[in-house]
Design an enzyme around this catalytic site. Structure first.
Site, mmCIF file in Angstrom:
data_model
loop_
_atom_site.group_PDB
_atom_site.id
_atom_site.type_symbol
_atom_site.label_atom_id
_atom_site.label_comp_id
_atom_site.label_asym_id
_atom_site.label_seq_id
_atom_site.Cartn_x
_atom_site.Cartn_y
_atom_site.Cartn_z
ATOM 1 N N CYS A 2 0.818 -1.221 0.000
ATOM 2 C CA CYS A 2 0.000 0.000 0.000
ATOM 3 C C CYS A 2 0.848 1.267 0.000
ATOM 4 O O CYS A 2 1.890 1.325 0.645
ATOM 5 C CB CYS A 2 -0.892 0.029 1.227
ATOM 6 S SG CYS A 2 -1.953 -1.396 1.374
ATOM 7 N N ARG A 27 5.908 -0.393 -5.483
ATOM 8 C CA ARG A 27 5.754 -1.106 -4.216
ATOM 9 C C ARG A 27 4.865 -2.340 -4.366
ATOM 10 O O ARG A 27 4.889 -3.215 -3.502
ATOM 11 C CB ARG A 27 5.122 -0.175 -3.163
ATOM 12 C CG ARG A 27 6.000 0.991 -2.791
ATOM 13 C CD ARG A 27 5.187 2.085 -2.126
ATOM 14 N NE ARG A 27 4.708 1.717 -0.818
ATOM 15 C CZ ARG A 27 5.271 2.100 0.323
ATOM 16 N NH1 ARG A 27 6.336 2.859 0.303
ATOM 17 N NH2 ARG A 27 4.766 1.741 1.473
ATOM 18 N N TRP A 73 -2.761 -2.952 -1.520
ATOM 19 C CA TRP A 73 -2.305 -4.337 -1.653
ATOM 20 C C TRP A 73 -3.144 -5.128 -0.652
ATOM 21 O O TRP A 73 -3.021 -4.935 0.560
ATOM 22 C CB TRP A 73 -0.820 -4.408 -1.322
ATOM 23 C CG TRP A 73 -0.168 -5.726 -1.561
ATOM 24 C CD1 TRP A 73 0.314 -6.188 -2.754
ATOM 25 C CD2 TRP A 73 0.126 -6.734 -0.590
ATOM 26 N NE1 TRP A 73 0.880 -7.428 -2.575
ATOM 27 C CE2 TRP A 73 0.784 -7.793 -1.259
ATOM 28 C CE3 TRP A 73 -0.099 -6.855 0.787
ATOM 29 C CZ2 TRP A 73 1.208 -8.940 -0.613
ATOM 30 C CZ3 TRP A 73 0.322 -8.006 1.432
ATOM 31 C CH2 TRP A 73 0.966 -9.033 0.731
ATOM 32 N N ASN A 98 -2.509 2.703 5.504
ATOM 33 C CA ASN A 98 -1.543 1.598 5.360
ATOM 34 C C ASN A 98 -1.443 0.909 6.709
ATOM 35 O O ASN A 98 -1.420 1.587 7.744
ATOM 36 C CB ASN A 98 -0.148 2.124 4.992
ATOM 37 C CG ASN A 98 -0.061 2.574 3.558
ATOM 38 O OD1 ASN A 98 -1.031 2.494 2.816
ATOM 39 N ND2 ASN A 98 1.109 3.047 3.164
ATOM 40 N N GLY A 99 -1.331 -0.414 6.701
ATOM 41 C CA GLY A 99 -1.198 -1.135 7.974
ATOM 42 C C GLY A 99 -2.393 -2.039 8.204
ATOM 43 O O GLY A 99 -3.206 -2.261 7.298
ATOM 44 N N GLU A 484 18.099 -18.386 -3.647
ATOM 45 C CA GLU A 484 17.776 -17.103 -4.276
ATOM 46 C C GLU A 484 17.358 -17.311 -5.741
ATOM 47 O O GLU A 484 16.423 -16.670 -6.224
ATOM 48 C CB GLU A 484 18.990 -16.162 -4.157
ATOM 49 C CG GLU A 484 18.879 -14.842 -4.897
ATOM 50 C CD GLU A 484 17.718 -13.954 -4.475
ATOM 51 O OE1 GLU A 484 17.070 -14.219 -3.443
ATOM 52 O OE2 GLU A 484 17.423 -13.001 -5.219
ATOM 53 N N LYS A 488 13.742 -16.237 -7.269
ATOM 54 C CA LYS A 488 13.564 -15.384 -8.456
ATOM 55 C C LYS A 488 12.613 -16.042 -9.442
ATOM 56 O O LYS A 488 11.705 -15.419 -9.961
ATOM 57 C CB LYS A 488 14.890 -15.123 -9.174
ATOM 58 C CG LYS A 488 15.867 -14.168 -8.552
ATOM 59 C CD LYS A 488 15.466 -12.721 -8.583
ATOM 60 C CE LYS A 488 14.611 -12.399 -7.402
ATOM 61 N NZ LYS A 488 15.233 -12.018 -6.175
ATOM 62 N N GLU A 491 9.003 -16.129 -8.156
ATOM 63 C CA GLU A 491 8.405 -14.790 -8.065
ATOM 64 C C GLU A 491 7.883 -14.294 -9.407
ATOM 65 O O GLU A 491 6.795 -13.746 -9.483
ATOM 66 C CB GLU A 491 9.467 -13.769 -7.600
ATOM 67 C CG GLU A 491 9.701 -13.716 -6.114
ATOM 68 C CD GLU A 491 10.758 -12.671 -5.755
ATOM 69 O OE1 GLU A 491 10.478 -11.842 -4.885
ATOM 70 O OE2 GLU A 491 11.867 -12.683 -6.330
ATOM 71 N N HIS A 507 17.441 -37.218 0.826
ATOM 72 C CA HIS A 507 16.548 -37.325 1.985
ATOM 73 C C HIS A 507 15.123 -36.895 1.656
ATOM 74 O O HIS A 507 14.364 -36.527 2.558
ATOM 75 C CB HIS A 507 17.104 -36.483 3.142
ATOM 76 C CG HIS A 507 18.441 -36.966 3.609
ATOM 77 N ND1 HIS A 507 18.620 -38.201 4.185
ATOM 78 C CD2 HIS A 507 19.670 -36.398 3.552
ATOM 79 C CE1 HIS A 507 19.906 -38.364 4.490
ATOM 80 N NE2 HIS A 507 20.568 -37.287 4.107
ATOM 81 N N LYS A 606 6.926 -4.683 -3.504
ATOM 82 C CA LYS A 606 8.342 -4.342 -3.392
ATOM 83 C C LYS A 606 8.697 -4.008 -1.955
ATOM 84 O O LYS A 606 9.780 -4.307 -1.473
ATOM 85 C CB LYS A 606 8.622 -3.138 -4.303
ATOM 86 C CG LYS A 606 10.066 -2.694 -4.334
ATOM 87 C CD LYS A 606 10.869 -3.656 -5.169
ATOM 88 C CE LYS A 606 12.354 -3.416 -5.119
ATOM 89 N NZ LYS A 606 13.093 -4.639 -5.459
HETATM 90 C C1 G6P Z 1 9.532 -8.175 -0.596
HETATM 91 C C2 G6P Z 1 10.219 -7.956 -1.930
HETATM 92 C C3 G6P Z 1 11.514 -8.740 -1.980
HETATM 93 C C4 G6P Z 1 12.386 -8.384 -0.795
HETATM 94 C C5 G6P Z 1 11.656 -8.547 0.535
HETATM 95 C C6 G6P Z 1 12.450 -7.939 1.687
HETATM 96 O O1 G6P Z 1 9.099 -9.481 -0.500
HETATM 97 O O2 G6P Z 1 9.372 -8.353 -2.997
HETATM 98 O O3 G6P Z 1 12.194 -8.451 -3.184
HETATM 99 O O4 G6P Z 1 13.522 -9.192 -0.792
HETATM 100 O O5 G6P Z 1 10.405 -7.854 0.484
HETATM 101 O O6 G6P Z 1 12.532 -6.567 1.454
HETATM 102 P P1 G6P Z 1 13.664 -5.628 1.992
HETATM 103 O O7 G6P Z 1 13.305 -4.280 1.418
HETATM 104 O O8 G6P Z 1 13.563 -5.643 3.488
HETATM 105 O O9 G6P Z 1 14.960 -6.123 1.498
#
Ligand code: G6P
Length: 611
Positions: A2, A27, A73, A98-99, A484, A488, A491, A507, A606
């Protein structure tokens, strides 16, 4: 996640609100809306599901000097027009939020009994009805908001306007970032400064418990005890330069290719001839490093994966290091050893769980708090004893790329600084430090080389686009790199991707391996290569299809079931940074083939400013 913007000015502010919402799009959100007090003094509300451009289309006929707007969001209630913000009550008051309000159910019950009609499934709607209720009982707008927030449990950043008082916006903050942008005879509120780049340079950050009464020419702030307070006026360094695509199809692709520059800038001024310099990390850096005998790292998402890589570096250098996800750390008891440095890692500096973990940690006896962050004007940076900035430049693609690799670079430099203390070395370090510094210097050109694999990766991506599941494997510090890589891919391509430490294959996950399940592995030429090769044989023996990013000298070559892309030989310390690049490119090109919304993947945000 948001986003909020609000404006009060002597000019029409509808376009300012729409522009601000577009700037908050990065965001992540699913619907958007605005409320403007129009030239007839009426509250004009417009909301729509989907992108801000859809909202813009239905706002061309609104004009006014006062308004609030929001990107939502979904948390409580699905993405739908009636759940989008602003929410209104009796067509008198409008609120953006927001929140999360935790006691919304009991408030809703009592408001229903008072006769307030509900038009949404959100937790936010109770806020606007409660403000309306207090105004109906004679309170002015400021008092009505003050009385209301006293009755709320949970987190909020609020913007409130009312047609009964068109000379002000009331803003309130508790656990959800909110700031006031200061213009010339016009003022703004926003959840982050990027929304205000064209309209305000100066700003004030509200603290938890603050309520601000914002007119076109004045800003009065009251703290939790309702005492007037001054908050520091800061000057924003954000500019528009970083927000254009520069000819790339997506921000993610641009940001992958920007990693050479981002890493160069992160290293800038921090390396001496043969050593990592400490002074550039901040005035108090030396004192904080001196006090640190152990490390506790807290982060979320990609930043957490960076922490998991760094643990291998810290422990190899003799520094105990523990890593934990912020949302887990917050809700358990802790034993803190003397001299433990509490480190947070966050690209945005606004992740609520990480921020809350930091606040909690402050009372637990850590030696100091240090933040590794890419956003200078962020809540985490402000709340930490020391912040080391990753100078990646603004990252807009939701899937983090250049922020991750610059976090790794920063963590490696931090590990070197603490290594000197752990091993009692001089500030100029030793052979190993010299070796790492040389490698860090050449990292940008090594990244460039890895980016050169892109054409081969495009060809490889065709094997993934129609798959439902994938497995990623790595060992040692490359296990979190595999994690990671899997993150990716899931996502942005929505393909289920799971990562395993290759030694764990037998396992459980081996049961899933067949010709339909691509198995991706990263195989640098290190002491674990022999072990990894045996694990890859376990996959081949079950008819699995392997896609391996392997050191050119690894002895791993392509055949019918194995696709190998060779990576140039790389030093062990920086290998995790280099092996990240092909995995980023792979996920990007698979997503491109699938036609997903790469920069704004579904359901993701984001900047995650709710629990
Ligand atoms: C969200 C984003 C990720 C990010 C994570 C942590 O899930 O989509 O890309 O890694 O938040 O965010 P930060 O800003 O704390 O690294």
């Amino acid at each position: 996640m948001c986003g909020i913007i609000g404006a009060i000015a002597n000019r029409d502010i509808t376009s300012v609100l729409i522009d601000g919402l577009k700037r908050l799009e990065y965001r992540g959100y699913d619907s958007a809306g605005l409320a403007v007090i129009d030239s007839d003094g009426e509250l004009d509300l417009r909301r729509s599901v989907g992108r801000v451009v859809a909202l813009e289309k239905i706002c061309s006929d609104i004009h006014g000097h006062l308004g609030i707007a929001h990107t939502r969001w979904a948390t409580h209630g699905r993405p739908a027009e009636n759940n989008a913000h602003p929410h209104t009550s009796s067509h008198q008051v409008a609120v953006v939020h927001n929140g999360i309000i935790e006691n919304h159910e009991s408030l809703r019950q009592s408001q229903k009994e008072m006769g307030f009609p509900f038009s949404s499934e959100t937790d936010t709607e109770v806020i606007v009805h409660q403000i309306d209720h207090h105004m109906q009982n004679g309170a002015d707008l400021l008092c009505a908001v003050q009385n209301t927030v006293d009755e709320l449990n949970g987190a909020y950043g609020l913007g409130v306007v009312s047609k009964q008082d068109t000379s002000r916006i009331i803003a309130a903050r508790n656990g959800s970032p909110l700031l006031i942008g200061l213009g010339e005879d016009e003022n703004f509120i926003a959840s982050d400064m990027s929304a205000l780049i064209p309209v305000a340079k100066q700003y004030m950050v509200l603290e938890d418990g603050d309520i601000a009464d914002v007119t076109g020419t004045t800003v009065d702030i009251y703290d939790r005890d309702r005492k007037p307070v001054q908050r520091k006026v800061l000057v924003s360094s954000l500019s528009d330069d970083e927000t254009s695509l520069d000819g790339y199809a997506h921000f993610m692709k641009k940001e992958i290719h920007e990693q050479t520059r981002a890493i160069t800038e992160t290293l800038e001024g921090r390396l001496g001839a043969n050593s990592v310099l400490e002074i550039p990390f901040g005035e108090n850096a030396k004192e904080i490093f001196d006090a640190a005998r152990e490390i506790k790292i807290i982060a979320c998402g990609t930043s957490y994966n960076a922490a998991c890589v760094a643990r291998y570096w810290f422990e190899e250098f003799g520094i105990r290091c523990d890593v934990e996800i912020a949302s887990e750390y917050r809700y358990r008891k802790h034993v803190v050893n003397d001299g433990t440095l509490f480190v947070t890692i966050s690209q945005s500096g606004e992740t609520l769980d990480t921020m809350a973990a930091l606040e909690m940690a402050k009372g637990l006896g850590y030696s100091n708090t240090l933040c590794i962050c890419n956003a200078p004007e962020s809540s985490l940076a402000r709340a930490s004893d020391l912040t080391i900035f990753t100078h990646a430049g603004r990252e807009i693609g939701v899937a983090s790329t250049k922020a991750f690799t610059t976090q790794l670079v920063t963590l490696l430099m931090l590990a070197i600084c603490l290594r000197r203390r752990a091993l009692n070395l001089s500030a100029e370090g030793d052979k190993i430090e010299h070796e790492i510094v040389l490698e860090l210097r050449s990292l940008p050109s090594q990244i460039e080389h890895a980016l050169g694999l892109e054409d081969d990766i495009i060809a490889m991506s065709k094997h993934f686009a129609d798959r439902q599941h994938t497995l990623f494997l790595g060992r040692g510090a490359h296990y979190p790199i595999a994690v990671e890589g899997a993150l990716k891919l899931k996502e942005i391509s929505y393909i289920h991707a799971e990562a395993y430490a290759a030694g764990e294959l037998k396992h459980g996950p081996l049961a899933l391996v067949d010709a339909d399940m691509p198995v991706v592995a990263v195989a640098p030429n290190n002491e674990l290569l022999g072990k990894l090769k045996s694990n890859l044989e376990e996959v081949r023996a079950r008819g699995g299809r392997l896609f391996v990013f392997a050191d050119i000298d690894s002895g791993i070559h392509s055949d019918d079931d194995t696709h190998v892309l060779h990576v140039a030989p790389v030093n062990n310390y920086i290998a995790p940074i280099i092996y990240t690049i092909p995995l980023q490119l792979l996920s990007y090109h698979v997503a491109l083939l699938k036609g997903t919304d790469i920069d704004k993947p579904r359901n993701l945000a984001k900047s995650v400013t709710v629990e």
